[in-house]
Design a protein around this motif. Structure first.
Motif, PDB file in Angstrom:
ATOM      1  N   ILE A  48       0.801  -1.215   0.000  1.00  0.00           N
ATOM      2  CA  ILE A  48       0.000   0.000   0.000  1.00  0.00           C
ATOM      3  C   ILE A  48       0.844   1.280   0.000  1.00  0.00           C
ATOM      4  CG2 ILE A  48      -2.110  -0.976   0.976  1.00  0.00           C
ATOM      5  CD1 ILE A  48      -1.239   0.115   3.696  1.00  0.00           C
ATOM      6  N   ALA A  49       2.047   1.245   0.581  1.00  0.00           N
ATOM      7  CA  ALA A  49       2.846   2.472   0.614  1.00  0.00           C
ATOM      8  C   ALA A  49       4.306   2.136   0.853  1.00  0.00           C
ATOM      9  CB  ALA A  49       2.351   3.416   1.709  1.00  0.00           C
ATOM     10  N   GLY A  50       5.179   2.964   0.305  1.00  0.00           N
ATOM     11  CA  GLY A  50       6.614   2.797   0.512  1.00  0.00           C
ATOM     12  C   GLY A  50       7.287   4.150   0.645  1.00  0.00           C
ATOM     13  N   VAL A  51       8.402   4.180   1.356  1.00  0.00           N
ATOM     14  CA  VAL A  51       9.156   5.416   1.529  1.00  0.00           C
ATOM     15  C   VAL A  51      10.626   5.122   1.335  1.00  0.00           C
ATOM     16  CG1 VAL A  51       9.332   5.149   4.048  1.00  0.00           C
ATOM     17  CG2 VAL A  51       9.505   7.422   3.035  1.00  0.00           C
ATOM     18  N   SER A  52      11.310   6.043   0.674  1.00  0.00           N
ATOM     19  CA  SER A  52      12.728   5.854   0.378  1.00  0.00           C
ATOM     20  C   SER A  52      13.573   5.937   1.641  1.00  0.00           C
ATOM     21  CB  SER A  52      13.176   6.928  -0.615  1.00  0.00           C
ATOM     22  OG  SER A  52      13.055   8.219  -0.022  1.00  0.00           O
ATOM     23  N   TRP A  53      14.842   5.580   1.498  1.00  0.00           N
ATOM     24  CA  TRP A  53      15.726   5.551   2.656  1.00  0.00           C
ATOM     25  C   TRP A  53      15.818   6.915   3.332  1.00  0.00           C
ATOM     26  CZ3 TRP A  53      19.996   8.679   3.071  1.00  0.00           C
ATOM     27  CH2 TRP A  53      20.388   9.341   1.885  1.00  0.00           C
ATOM     28  N   SER A  54      15.748   7.967   2.533  1.00  0.00           N
ATOM     29  CA  SER A  54      15.885   9.314   3.083  1.00  0.00           C
ATOM     30  C   SER A  54      14.562   9.889   3.573  1.00  0.00           C
ATOM     31  CB  SER A  54      16.449  10.247   2.016  1.00  0.00           C
ATOM     32  OG  SER A  54      15.527  10.370   0.954  1.00  0.00           O
ATOM     33  N   GLY A  55      13.470   9.292   3.129  1.00  0.00           N
ATOM     34  CA  GLY A  55      12.161   9.848   3.442  1.00  0.00           C
ATOM     35  C   GLY A  55      11.685  10.881   2.449  1.00  0.00           C
ATOM     36  N   ASP A  56      12.510  11.174   1.448  1.00  0.00           N
ATOM     37  CA  ASP A  56      12.169  12.227   0.499  1.00  0.00           C
ATOM     38  C   ASP A  56      11.167  11.773  -0.558  1.00  0.00           C
ATOM     39  OD1 ASP A  56      15.522  13.680   0.406  1.00  0.00           O
ATOM     40  OD2 ASP A  56      13.837  13.979   1.791  1.00  0.00           O
ATOM     41  N   ASN A  57      11.108  10.474  -0.795  1.00  0.00           N
ATOM     42  CA  ASN A  57      10.220   9.956  -1.834  1.00  0.00           C
ATOM     43  C   ASN A  57       9.298   8.910  -1.251  1.00  0.00           C
ATOM     44  OD1 ASN A  57      11.390  11.331  -4.241  1.00  0.00           O
ATOM     45  ND2 ASN A  57      13.208  10.199  -3.613  1.00  0.00           N
ATOM     46  N   SER A  58       8.068   8.913  -1.733  1.00  0.00           N
ATOM     47  CA  SER A  58       7.083   7.934  -1.272  1.00  0.00           C
ATOM     48  C   SER A  58       6.198   7.527  -2.436  1.00  0.00           C
ATOM     49  CB  SER A  58       6.232   8.496  -0.128  1.00  0.00           C
ATOM     50  OG  SER A  58       5.585   9.689  -0.519  1.00  0.00           O
ATOM     51  N   TYR A  59       5.536   6.418  -2.252  1.00  0.00           N
ATOM     52  CA  TYR A  59       4.693   5.856  -3.310  1.00  0.00           C
ATOM     53  C   TYR A  59       3.495   5.197  -2.659  1.00  0.00           C
ATOM     54  CZ  TYR A  59       3.265   2.954  -7.256  1.00  0.00           C
ATOM     55  OH  TYR A  59       2.550   2.362  -8.252  1.00  0.00           O
ATOM     56  N   TYR A  60       2.328   5.377  -3.259  1.00  0.00           N
ATOM     57  CA  TYR A  60       1.094   4.827  -2.706  1.00  0.00           C
ATOM     58  C   TYR A  60       0.291   4.134  -3.801  1.00  0.00           C
ATOM     59  CZ  TYR A  60       2.157   8.253   0.947  1.00  0.00           C
ATOM     60  OH  TYR A  60       2.771   8.978   1.925  1.00  0.00           O
ATOM     61  N   VAL A  61      -0.439   3.119  -3.397  1.00  0.00           N
ATOM     62  CA  VAL A  61      -1.392   2.549  -4.335  1.00  0.00           C
ATOM     63  C   VAL A  61      -2.612   3.472  -4.393  1.00  0.00           C
ATOM     64  CG1 VAL A  61      -0.640   0.182  -4.004  1.00  0.00           C
ATOM     65  CG2 VAL A  61      -2.447   1.110  -2.542  1.00  0.00           C
ATOM     66  N   ASP A  62      -3.338   3.382  -5.458  1.00  0.00           N
ATOM     67  CA  ASP A  62      -4.444   4.309  -5.687  1.00  0.00           C
ATOM     68  C   ASP A  62      -5.500   4.248  -4.583  1.00  0.00           C
ATOM     69  OD1 ASP A  62      -4.525   4.049  -9.337  1.00  0.00           O
ATOM     70  OD2 ASP A  62      -3.286   5.244  -7.978  1.00  0.00           O
ATOM     71  N   SER A  63      -5.710   3.077  -4.020  1.00  0.00           N
ATOM     72  CA  SER A  63      -6.787   2.916  -3.038  1.00  0.00           C
ATOM     73  C   SER A  63      -6.558   3.699  -1.752  1.00  0.00           C
ATOM     74  CB  SER A  63      -7.005   1.438  -2.720  1.00  0.00           C
ATOM     75  OG  SER A  63      -5.824   0.872  -2.194  1.00  0.00           O
ATOM     76  N   VAL A  64      -5.306   4.097  -1.481  1.00  0.00           N
ATOM     77  CA  VAL A  64      -5.014   4.833  -0.244  1.00  0.00           C
ATOM     78  C   VAL A  64      -4.459   6.223  -0.518  1.00  0.00           C
ATOM     79  CG1 VAL A  64      -4.562   2.648   0.940  1.00  0.00           C
ATOM     80  CG2 VAL A  64      -2.636   4.025   0.104  1.00  0.00           C
ATOM     81  N   LYS A  65      -4.180   6.516  -1.766  1.00  0.00           N
ATOM     82  CA  LYS A  65      -3.588   7.803  -2.114  1.00  0.00           C
ATOM     83  C   LYS A  65      -4.489   8.939  -1.671  1.00  0.00           C
ATOM     84  CE  LYS A  65      -1.383   7.490  -5.894  1.00  0.00           C
ATOM     85  NZ  LYS A  65      -1.069   7.356  -7.331  1.00  0.00           N
ATOM     86  N   GLY A  66      -3.915   9.927  -1.009  1.00  0.00           N
ATOM     87  CA  GLY A  66      -4.679  11.061  -0.513  1.00  0.00           C
ATOM     88  C   GLY A  66      -5.270  10.856   0.868  1.00  0.00           C
ATOM     89  N   ARG A  67      -5.272   9.624   1.344  1.00  0.00           N
ATOM     90  CA  ARG A  67      -5.800   9.328   2.688  1.00  0.00           C
ATOM     91  C   ARG A  67      -4.711   8.871   3.653  1.00  0.00           C
ATOM     92  NH1 ARG A  67      -9.215   5.192   3.426  1.00  0.00           N
ATOM     93  NH2 ARG A  67      -8.403   3.937   1.690  1.00  0.00           N
ATOM     94  N   PHE A  68      -3.722   8.154   3.139  1.00  0.00           N
ATOM     95  CA  PHE A  68      -2.648   7.618   3.965  1.00  0.00           C
ATOM     96  C   PHE A  68      -1.355   8.388   3.689  1.00  0.00           C
ATOM     97  CE2 PHE A  68      -4.273   2.945   4.449  1.00  0.00           C
ATOM     98  CZ  PHE A  68      -5.504   3.433   4.871  1.00  0.00           C
ATOM     99  N   ALA A  69      -0.509   8.466   4.707  1.00  0.00           N
ATOM    100  CA  ALA A  69       0.795   9.117   4.550  1.00  0.00           C
ATOM    101  C   ALA A  69       1.854   8.291   5.262  1.00  0.00           C
ATOM    102  CB  ALA A  69       0.758  10.533   5.104  1.00  0.00           C
ATOM    103  N   ILE A  70       2.886   7.931   4.522  1.00  0.00           N
ATOM    104  CA  ILE A  70       3.995   7.163   5.082  1.00  0.00           C
ATOM    105  C   ILE A  70       5.141   8.118   5.399  1.00  0.00           C
ATOM    106  CG2 ILE A  70       4.992   6.647   2.821  1.00  0.00           C
ATOM    107  CD1 ILE A  70       5.774   3.881   3.933  1.00  0.00           C
TER     108      ILE A  70
END
Length: 124
Positions: A48-70
């Motif tokens: 559902i979500a991933g964050v890079s080693w630095s925290g600068d980049n993240s990725y979400y699946v569409d079903s949680v995008k805009g609602r969840f934050a990693i």
């Protein structure tokens, strides 16, 4: 020994919020991508979500995008998943996982380490 321990799950009404935490130990935390997965009853585990080693980049699946934050805090060796506007279909066991730098974030087999999971139940 590497351990990932999730916390923060529970029962919440639809529209509510929860913040999941993942405490890591035994690894060089900043060398790893951190991901959150979930598995609902009778369904396969999904990214559902991933964050890079630095925290600068993240990725979400569409079903949680805009609602969840990693997010992550490398100093504390913690990863977080802020979940807002929860829906009954978000009900699942949520897992945090760590994958080496350079891994494909959304591929579960790329992750070397997994937590034991925390239950999130959203009532309608």
């Amino acid at each position: 020994q590497v351990t990932l321990v999730e916390s923060g799950g529970g029962l919440v009404q639809a529209g509510g919020s929860l913040r999941l935490s993942c405490a890591a130990s035994g690894l060089i935390f900043s060398n790893y991508v951190m991901g959150w997965f979930r598995q609902a009853p009778g369904k396969e585990r999904e990214f559902i979500a991933g964050v890079s080693w630095s925290g600068d980049n993240s990725y979400y699946v569409d079903s949680v995008k805009g609602r969840f934050a990693i997010s992550r805090d490398n100093d504390k060796e913690m990863a977080y998943l802020q979940m807002n506007s929860l829906k009954p279909e978000d009900t699942a066991v949520y897992y945090c996982a760590a994958a080496p730098f350079g891994s494909t974030w959304y591929v579960a087999t790329e992750y070397d380490y997994w937590g034991q999971g925390t239950q999130v139940t959203v009532s309608s």
